[in-house]
Write an enzyme that holds these catalytic residues in place. Structure first.
Site, PDB file in Angstrom:
ATOM      1  N   HIS A 242      20.879  49.473   2.406  1.00 44.36           N
ATOM      2  CA  HIS A 242      21.531  49.254   1.112  1.00 44.36           C
ATOM      3  C   HIS A 242      21.502  50.503   0.246  1.00 44.36           C
ATOM      4  O   HIS A 242      20.760  51.453   0.504  1.00 44.36           O
ATOM      5  CB  HIS A 242      20.860  48.096   0.376  1.00 44.36           C
ATOM      6  N   GLU A 317      13.625  42.283   3.415  1.00 46.96           N
ATOM      7  CA  GLU A 317      12.559  43.281   3.422  1.00 46.96           C
ATOM      8  C   GLU A 317      11.196  42.597   3.502  1.00 46.96           C
ATOM      9  O   GLU A 317      11.061  41.393   3.227  1.00 46.96           O
ATOM     10  CB  GLU A 317      12.659  44.153   2.160  1.00 46.96           C
TER      11      GLU A 317
END
Length: 436
Positions: A242, A317
């Protein structure tokens, strides 16, 4: 003494004969003088200056392995030549030293460095390590130091020698570097090591580096290099990290917290999307982490390709628990024992968080689902530092500590091909050509 909250790297190297049996030593300290890590190695036959540069490089790598990227560092050496060359006051005239100087400079750019010459008697710790290494070299031994001299509760420990030649940074958490380095391959060092730390671009499985925007996946997906030709077309996972968030700007741990992209992050996502919408990329599927920063990045790709974003929760994550939103330095001050344990053991979780071993299990499950569901297709996977590093580690058959030996820039692209009747092949790692 280093600045408050900063670090100190002391390094030395030498040879018995110049050139002769050579070795280096390096020690990393906090600004209170507490030892965080040591590194030392015998390096065969070399000159004093080569050994000194190797000591500097080892010290900076050890500091990167502590997660100190961007931190304030005082580098202390008793080599006037190395200090003056690194400070930019003297030119590097010797051809054999230039690759090492480039590598050291690339590592140094990841910190805020002050270069200090000190007399040998003030560099006794690194000097002792270097002499032990030279003694081993004189005996014809290949030797690396393993002693850690810090108290158990003083700081996290990094095993010496843990960093490989071409490591950019040992980032373990999601938000690290905010901008990509220039694309291009790194020069080979005088001792055979490769890489200017901080160089990005494409590094393929056979060691070639590419700079063209299409390099990461402009390949024949039916086979690779020395491998026998696979009988089926590969399933290609294009692993996109990202873009930038507010936490990445401040280099804070960012796990399950859900910050959105900054304007820079949105621009990074758009640049990646534009690249992936063109040839030779033929994106057929987009799968993303459920977290906002990954979803926003994936939606940019979807808008360019006309595809729908699928969400896989196991691509999220790692959960950093109580460390969420803190910098490495803050965690080191508040949770020194817990941090040392976490760095040393992938089964250890941050307080209230998730271990890397647990993350690895769910990422492996996500990979298996994606490859099975989209066999033979080109899939963009938008995720985070830890899951992407896990996927690369699995593909290479590398041990858990390989997480410390990879660096991923924001909005970088990596690529792995999976063959039903052969091994996985890593096609690219940390490619940022689209951000140049």
């Amino acid at each position: 003494m280093g600045a408050t909250g900063g670090f100190i790297v002391e390094a030395d190297g030498g040879s018995r004969g110049n050139p002769g049996p050579a070795g280096y030593g390096a020690v990393v300290k906090d600004d209170a003088g507490r030892v965080l890590a040591e590194a030392a190695e015998s390096i065969g036959t070399a000159t004093n200056n080569v050994a000194e540069y190797r000591g500097l490089i080892a010290g900076l790598r050890a500091l990167l392995a502590l997660g100190a990227e961007g931190g304030q560092v005082e580098v202390r050496m008793d080599s006037k030549l190395v200090v003056e060359q690194m400070a930019g006051r003297w030119k590097v005239k010797h051809e054999g030293l230039r690759p090492l100087a480039l590598e050291a400079a690339g590592l140094a750019r990841r910190f805020r460095v002050t270069w200090t010459w000190i007399p040998r008697e003030r560099n006794s710790h690194a000097d002792r390590l270097a002499n032990e290494a030279m003694d081993a070299a004189a005996r014809g031994e290949t030797w690396q130091a393993s002693e850690i001299t810090s108290a158990p509760d003083s700081a996290p420990v990094v095993e010496p020698g843990a960093e490989p030649p071409n490591t950019d940074a040992p980032t373990l958490f999601d938000e690290s570097s905010a901008a990509p380095a220039p694309v291009g391959s790194a020069p080979a060092a005088a001792d055979g090591r490769s890489g200017t730390s901080g160089a990005s671009g494409v590094r393929t499985a056979d060691g070639d580096a590419g700079t063209a925007a299409g390099t990461a996946t402009s390949h024949d997906r039916r086979g690779h290099g020395w491998m026998p030709r696979a009988t089926r077309v590969a399933t290609s996972l294009l692993l996109l990290r990202h873009g930038q968030t507010p936490l990445s700007v401040e280099k804070r741990f960012s796990g399950l917290g859900d910050p959105s992209l900054t304007p820079t992050g949105l621009a990074q996502a758009e640049a990646a999307a534009l690249r992936l919408s063109r040839q030779p990329y033929e994106v057929e599927v987009i799968v993303a982490s459920p977290l906002a920063r990954a979803r926003q990045t994936a939606e940019a790709v979807a808008a360019r390709t006309g595809l729908t974003v699928l969400v896989d929760d196991d691509l999220r994550e790692t959960d950093f628990g109580d460390w969420e939103g803190h910098t490495f330095a803050e965690i080191q001050q508040r949770w020194p024992r817990e941090l040392a344990a976490w760095l040393a053991d992938p089964d250890t979780a941050p307080p209230g968080g998730e271990s890397f071993a647990s993350t690895a299990r769910r990422v492996e499950q996500a990979r298996d689902r994606i490859v099975k569901a989209h066999e033979g297709r080109s899939v963009v996977v938008v995720s985070h530092v830890t899951p992407i590093k896990m996927l690369v580690r699995f593909a290479l058959g590398a041990p858990p500590e390989a997480l410390y030996r990879m660096h991923l820039d924001l909005a970088c692209l990596s690529a792995i091909d999976y063959y039903a009747d052969g091994p996985a092949v890593v096609r690219a790692l940390n490619d940022t050509a689209h951000l140049s």
